[in-house]
Each structure stands twice: as structure tokens, then as C-alpha cells.
Design a protein around this motif. Structure first.
Motif, PDB file in Angstrom:
ATOM      1  N   UNK A 108      12.688  19.378  36.511  1.00  0.00           N
ATOM      2  CA  UNK A 108      14.013  19.905  36.145  1.00  0.00           C
ATOM      3  C   UNK A 108      15.088  19.622  37.199  1.00  0.00           C
ATOM      4  N   UNK A 109      14.813  19.948  38.468  1.00  0.00           N
ATOM      5  CA  UNK A 109      15.749  19.751  39.583  1.00  0.00           C
ATOM      6  C   UNK A 109      17.107  20.386  39.326  1.00  0.00           C
ATOM      7  N   UNK A 110      17.100  21.626  38.866  1.00  0.00           N
ATOM      8  CA  UNK A 110      18.332  22.399  38.773  1.00  0.00           C
ATOM      9  C   UNK A 110      18.585  23.069  40.123  1.00  0.00           C
ATOM     10  N   UNK A 111      19.871  23.168  40.513  1.00  0.00           N
ATOM     11  CA  UNK A 111      20.224  23.817  41.780  1.00  0.00           C
ATOM     12  C   UNK A 111      19.954  25.318  41.640  1.00  0.00           C
ATOM     13  N   UNK A 112      19.052  25.890  42.439  1.00  0.00           N
ATOM     14  CA  UNK A 112      18.558  27.259  42.198  1.00  0.00           C
ATOM     15  C   UNK A 112      19.617  28.354  42.284  1.00  0.00           C
ATOM     16  N   UNK A 113      20.667  28.173  43.116  1.00  0.00           N
ATOM     17  CA  UNK A 113      21.644  29.255  43.276  1.00  0.00           C
ATOM     18  C   UNK A 113      22.845  29.107  42.343  1.00  0.00           C
ATOM     19  N   UNK A 114      22.813  28.114  41.438  1.00  0.00           N
ATOM     20  CA  UNK A 114      23.886  27.936  40.461  1.00  0.00           C
ATOM     21  C   UNK A 114      23.403  28.365  39.076  1.00  0.00           C
ATOM     22  N   UNK A 115      24.340  28.824  38.256  1.00  0.00           N
ATOM     23  CA  UNK A 115      24.009  29.181  36.874  1.00  0.00           C
ATOM     24  C   UNK A 115      23.735  27.920  36.066  1.00  0.00           C
ATOM     25  N   UNK A 116      23.201  28.103  34.854  1.00  0.00           N
ATOM     26  CA  UNK A 116      22.923  26.956  33.976  1.00  0.00           C
ATOM     27  C   UNK A 116      24.206  26.159  33.723  1.00  0.00           C
ATOM     28  N   UNK A 117      25.299  26.862  33.447  1.00  0.00           N
ATOM     29  CA  UNK A 117      26.564  26.192  33.142  1.00  0.00           C
ATOM     30  C   UNK A 117      27.102  25.450  34.362  1.00  0.00           C
ATOM     31  N   UNK A 118      27.018  26.077  35.529  1.00  0.00           N
ATOM     32  CA  UNK A 118      27.499  25.415  36.745  1.00  0.00           C
ATOM     33  C   UNK A 118      26.644  24.199  37.097  1.00  0.00           C
ATOM     34  N   UNK A 119      25.340  24.287  36.836  1.00  0.00           N
ATOM     35  CA  UNK A 119      24.471  23.129  37.052  1.00  0.00           C
ATOM     36  C   UNK A 119      24.938  21.949  36.207  1.00  0.00           C
ATOM     37  N   UNK A 120      25.302  22.239  34.974  1.00  0.00           N
ATOM     38  CA  UNK A 120      25.761  21.182  34.085  1.00  0.00           C
ATOM     39  C   UNK A 120      27.093  20.601  34.546  1.00  0.00           C
ATOM     40  N   UNK A 121      28.019  21.468  34.934  1.00  0.00           N
ATOM     41  CA  UNK A 121      29.354  21.006  35.307  1.00  0.00           C
ATOM     42  C   UNK A 121      29.366  20.264  36.640  1.00  0.00           C
ATOM     43  N   UNK A 122      28.343  20.516  37.465  1.00  0.00           N
ATOM     44  CA  UNK A 122      28.277  19.882  38.780  1.00  0.00           C
ATOM     45  C   UNK A 122      28.325  18.358  38.684  1.00  0.00           C
ATOM     46  N   UNK A 123      27.654  17.809  37.671  1.00  0.00           N
ATOM     47  CA  UNK A 123      27.593  16.357  37.537  1.00  0.00           C
ATOM     48  C   UNK A 123      28.943  15.739  37.178  1.00  0.00           C
ATOM     49  N   UNK A 124      29.881  16.570  36.690  1.00  0.00           N
ATOM     50  CA  UNK A 124      31.201  16.057  36.297  1.00  0.00           C
ATOM     51  C   UNK A 124      32.288  16.440  37.311  1.00  0.00           C
ATOM     52  N   UNK A 125      31.898  17.178  38.334  1.00  0.00           N
ATOM     53  CA  UNK A 125      32.861  17.720  39.279  1.00  0.00           C
ATOM     54  C   UNK A 125      33.552  16.635  40.099  1.00  0.00           C
ATOM     55  N   UNK A 126      32.832  15.528  40.347  1.00  0.00           N
ATOM     56  CA  UNK A 126      33.375  14.486  41.210  1.00  0.00           C
ATOM     57  C   UNK A 126      33.896  13.294  40.410  1.00  0.00           C
ATOM     58  N   UNK A 127      34.171  13.525  39.134  1.00  0.00           N
ATOM     59  CA  UNK A 127      34.639  12.435  38.274  1.00  0.00           C
ATOM     60  C   UNK A 127      36.138  12.509  37.983  1.00  0.00           C
ATOM     61  N   UNK A 128      36.836  13.402  38.680  1.00  0.00           N
ATOM     62  CA  UNK A 128      38.276  13.512  38.468  1.00  0.00           C
ATOM     63  C   UNK A 128      38.643  14.196  37.169  1.00  0.00           C
ATOM     64  N   UNK A 129      37.716  14.978  36.613  1.00  0.00           N
ATOM     65  CA  UNK A 129      37.949  15.669  35.344  1.00  0.00           C
ATOM     66  C   UNK A 129      38.394  17.105  35.631  1.00  0.00           C
ATOM     67  N   UNK A 130      39.350  17.603  34.875  1.00  0.00           N
ATOM     68  CA  UNK A 130      39.873  18.951  35.087  1.00  0.00           C
ATOM     69  C   UNK A 130      38.805  20.004  34.794  1.00  0.00           C
ATOM     70  N   UNK A 131      38.903  21.180  35.457  1.00  0.00           N
ATOM     71  CA  UNK A 131      37.936  22.264  35.203  1.00  0.00           C
ATOM     72  C   UNK A 131      37.865  22.653  33.728  1.00  0.00           C
ATOM     73  N   UNK A 132      39.001  22.643  33.049  1.00  0.00           N
ATOM     74  CA  UNK A 132      39.028  23.004  31.637  1.00  0.00           C
ATOM     75  C   UNK A 132      38.203  22.025  30.809  1.00  0.00           C
TER      76      UNK A 132
END
Length: 428
Positions: free
Chosen positions: A99-123
Motif C-alpha cells: 500500500x505505502x500510504x503515509x501513516x500520519x495522513x488521512x486517506x484523502x490527504x494521501x490521495x491529494x499528496x500526489x497532485x500537490x506538486x503539480x501546480x494544481x489548486x487545492x480546490x
């Protein structure tokens, strides 16, 4: 001939650890393969056969020692760091057994992490995550950390994370290895749905033969090499090479996934002998055939092992010689086909040549005379079977059907015998 361009192409790819040292290990050995857009591919084999190494090499997580790893017409071995990062973000999505999910992040934050550095807005990140969670039935767990989720929920989250950047290719390394049977089925159905409905190319690594029916093609691996590739008509989709009827070799491969190509061919040749044997004798004969095919024993040793009642199959002299003759006939026929293939580049020319060679082999052992019309029907049927346009059953019916009704007009037993011999030859 297939005119489609592969989305993934490996040319002479090897991976070697400790190269040049006394303890060097060849994890992959001169791999050549093509994978086409929209295929569901399975790399299958026992632990240590190189299937995960092959997957990671395609992903760029493992560096090939030699050869070319071409994805979307670009050799990823030549990528610099920035190009590799862009490749990870836009082209592939990885799903791991652990799985390799980040243990201290929620399921949703784990998913959003992969898009965080792509220049995409939080919304936009949140909207994409909400869409995927709803699709995979994990919305109720969006605020939970991995430790508060079941294995199946974690893996569905991991698959959703892999899809956040809408990649073309999903690479799944033993994705259900840590799951129970119910959750395994759910996850595999999700991967199948992603493949069918979203047209993603999916490559799955597995050692479990129960998983392979999801695939369009199965790459059977052993000792760092691809032993054989089997098309799965049960997947219900056309694959890059075109929709083809399965050969008897492919059916045996699917039923016996852990056998080598030589063992499968020996089993097929055993079926072709048309002699009644008990199970123990059959296994002994198959073993001897496999050794003979690999040139481990000579012709005289073949007869001796077939004859010997203690160490061999115990057929006794006359029957042993007859079985050896049948094995030799089939082996010579295969060599003739291989020679014809070398001398015919065009597929249609090759299929015609191969049909003619097989027909000659059949008629050399046929007591009787066929008319020109019967020979033409026989050639047509053999050519159609080689091309995968008809099944072995349809081939038998064509040979058995009276000439006046469009068939070759052979009797049922002859049609059945011819079909068995045809399947044996084209399997190689």
C-alpha cells in the motif's frame, strides 16, 4: 500483421546486480516485449522469477543494465531527473502490495499528496480526490488514517491515489497479495473496470494463477526470462494482435500455468500419440519427450527409456519404437515450419507455405487419395487455423463436412486425427 504502435516496448533488456563480480545475479535476461494501449497484461511466475523487477524497470524505478525501455516512443533510460519526475507524474500510476500510504495522513490527504506538486489548486485537488473516493466507495473513510482502515480499504485508497494524475498506465505489483479473497476480488474487479471503461493500460504482477483470467495476455516468466506469452480469449476483448481462437498449446498453458514451454509441448505431443496409457505411464512418457526435445537424450536413449519397464515408461520394444517414430515425425515437422518461417517475411506468404508443409505431412501418413477440391479445402482450413480465424473444433467440422456442403469430405476419425496433428505443429 499488426500495425498498431506499442505503448511500451522493451528491446534486449537485462538487469544485472553486481555486474562483473563473482556473485553477479541476472535478474532479467535479454527481455523483448511489446505492450499495446488499452491492454490488461499479467506478468506471472513463481517468486524470484523477475516479474517485479520487470515491472519496476518499466516504471523506471529499476535501471536496466542493457537494452531499451521505450514508453510512448521515448527511451526512459535516457531521461534526466526532471524528465523522470514528469514521467512519474503524468504517465504511470503505481499500486503496491504493501500500500505505502503515509501513516500520519488521512486517506484523502494521501490521495491529494500526489497532485500537490503539480501546480494544481487545492480546490481542484480536493474535487479530484472526492470524485475518486466516491467511485471506489471509500468516501466514508476519507478522514481516517491508514491504521484505522482495513487492507481492502487501504488498497482501494492506493489505487485511487495512483489515478489522481490520470496516468495512461497503471502498474500493480502483487496488488492483492495482502488481502483476503473477498477484498482481492473487489480490487481486481476495480483494476479490470479501470482497464475496460477508462481504457487504461494495466500491468499486474502476480504469482496466483487465479488472477490471470483478468488479463488480455499473460507473460509467463521463469529465471529472469519470458518463457511464453498466452492470449486469453476469456477476457472478452480484442488485443493488439487481433482477436484469435486459442490454440491447444495456449489452452494447456492456461490450465498448467507453472509448467515450462517444453513441458507443455511434451504434454501436447503426448495427446497426439493417440494411444491409451494410464496416468503414471503418461507422465513418464511426457518426461522423456521433454528431455528429448531439449536434446538431453539421444534417439537411441529415447527408445530405451520408452522401452525400459524399471527406469522408463515400460512400453516394450515395438510400441517404444512406434512412439519414438511419432515423436520424430512431429519434431521434423516443427523444424520444417521453422525453416519456412525464416524464408518468408510476408505473413500471408508464410501462412500459405506453412499450410502446404503441414498438409504434405498429413498426407504422407494418409492412406487414400484426396481430390484437388479436398486439398484446397484442407489448405484453407490449415491457413485459417494458423491465423487464429477458426477454432480447432471448427477446423474439425470443416474437414468432416461433405464436399457438397463446403467441407473437405473426410471421415470423422480422420478429421479428428488431422486436427490433433495440426494443433501439435502450430503450437511451436
Amino acid at each position: 500483421m499488426n500495425d498498431r504502435k506499442p505503448i511500451i516496448e522493451l528491446k534486449n533488456v537485462s538487469v544485472c546486480y553486481g555486474q562483473g563480480k563473482t556473485n553477479e545475479i541476472h535478474a532479467l535476461k535479454e527481455i523483448d516485449l511489446n505492450i499495446y494501449e488499452g491492454e490488461y497484461i499479467v506478468f506471472f511466475g513463481p517468486s524470484g522469477c523477475g516479474k517485479s523487477t520487470l515491472l519496476y524497470t518499466i516504471a523506471g524505478l529499476e535501471r536496466a543494465t542493457a537494452g531499451s525501455v521505450i514508453v510512448n516512443n521515448k527511451n526512459i533510460r535516457e531521461f534526466d531527473t526532471e524528465e523522470m519526475i514528469d514521467f512519474y507524474r503524468t504517465t504511470i500510476g503505481m499500486v503496491f502490495q504493501a500500500f505505502y500510504l503515509v501513516p500520519h495522513l488521512s486517506a484523502k490527504d494521501n490521495m491529494m499528496l500526489s497532485k500537490m506538486f503539480s501546480g494544481v489548486s487545492p480546490k481542484e485537488r480536493e474535487g479530484r480526490a472526492d470524485e475518486l473516493m466516491a467511485k471506489f466507495g471509500i468516501t466514508p473513510y476519507s478522514g481516517r488514517k491508514p491504521s484505522m482502515m482495513s487492507g481492502g480499504q487501504q488498497q482501494r485508497t492506493a489505487i485511487a491515489r495512483a489515478l489522481m494524475n490520470d496516468p495512461e498506465i497503471i502498474l500493480a505489483d502483487e496488488p492483492v497479495g495482502n488481502l483476503d479473497s473477498k477484498n482481492s476480488e473487489i480490487v481486481l474487479e476495480l483494476l479490470s473496470e479501470i482497464n475496460k471503461k477508462e481504457k487504461k493500460t494495466v500491468i499486474q504482477v502476480t504469482h496466483n494463477p487465479k488472477d490471470i483470467h483478468y488479463a488480455d495476455r499473460v507473460f509467463y516468466m521463469k529465471d529472469g526470462m519470458v518463457e511464453r506469452v498466452v492470449a486469453n480469449t476469456d477476457a472478452g476483448k480484442s488485443i493488439a494482435s487481433g482477436s484469435k481462437e486459442m490454440s491447444e498449446f495456449e489452452k494447456l498453458s492456461e490450465a498448467n500455468p507453472n509448467l515450462s514451454s517444453t513441458q507443455i509441448y511434451a504434454k501436447l505431443m503426448m495427446r497426439n500419440l493417440l494411444l491409451p496409457f494410464d496416468l503414471d505411464t503418461e507422465q513418464k512418457i511426457e518426461s522423456v519427450i521433454a528431455r528429448y526435445i531439449k536434446n538431453e537424450i539421444s534417439r537411441s536413449e529415447l527408445v530405451r527409456y520408452l522401452d525400459d519397464p524399471k527406469e522408463g515408461a515400460g512400453l516394450y520394444s515395438q510400441k517404444a519404437k512406434r512412439v519414438a517414430e511419432l515423436i520424430d515425425d512431429s519434431t521434423r515437422e516443427v523444424e520444417a515450419i521453422k525453416e519456412a518461417k525464416k524464408n518468408h517475411v510476408d505473413q500471408k506468404d508464410f501462412e500459405f507455405s506453412e499450410a502446404a508443409i503441414i498438409r504434405k505431412h498429413l498426407l504422407d501418413h494418409y492412406i487414400g487419395v484426396l481430390s484437388l477440391g479436398q486439398i484446397k479445402k484442407l489448405d484453407y482450413g490449415i491457413g485459417a487455423r494458423i491465423a487464429g480465424q477458426i477454432s480447432s473444433t471448427e477446423m474439425r467440422d470443416l474437414l468432416d463436412l461433405p464436399e457438397g456442403e463446403g467441407g473437405a469430405g473426410l471421415n470423422r476419425s480422420t478429421a479428428k486425427r488431422f486436427c490433433k496433428e495440426i494443433e501439435l505443429v502450430i503450437s511451436k
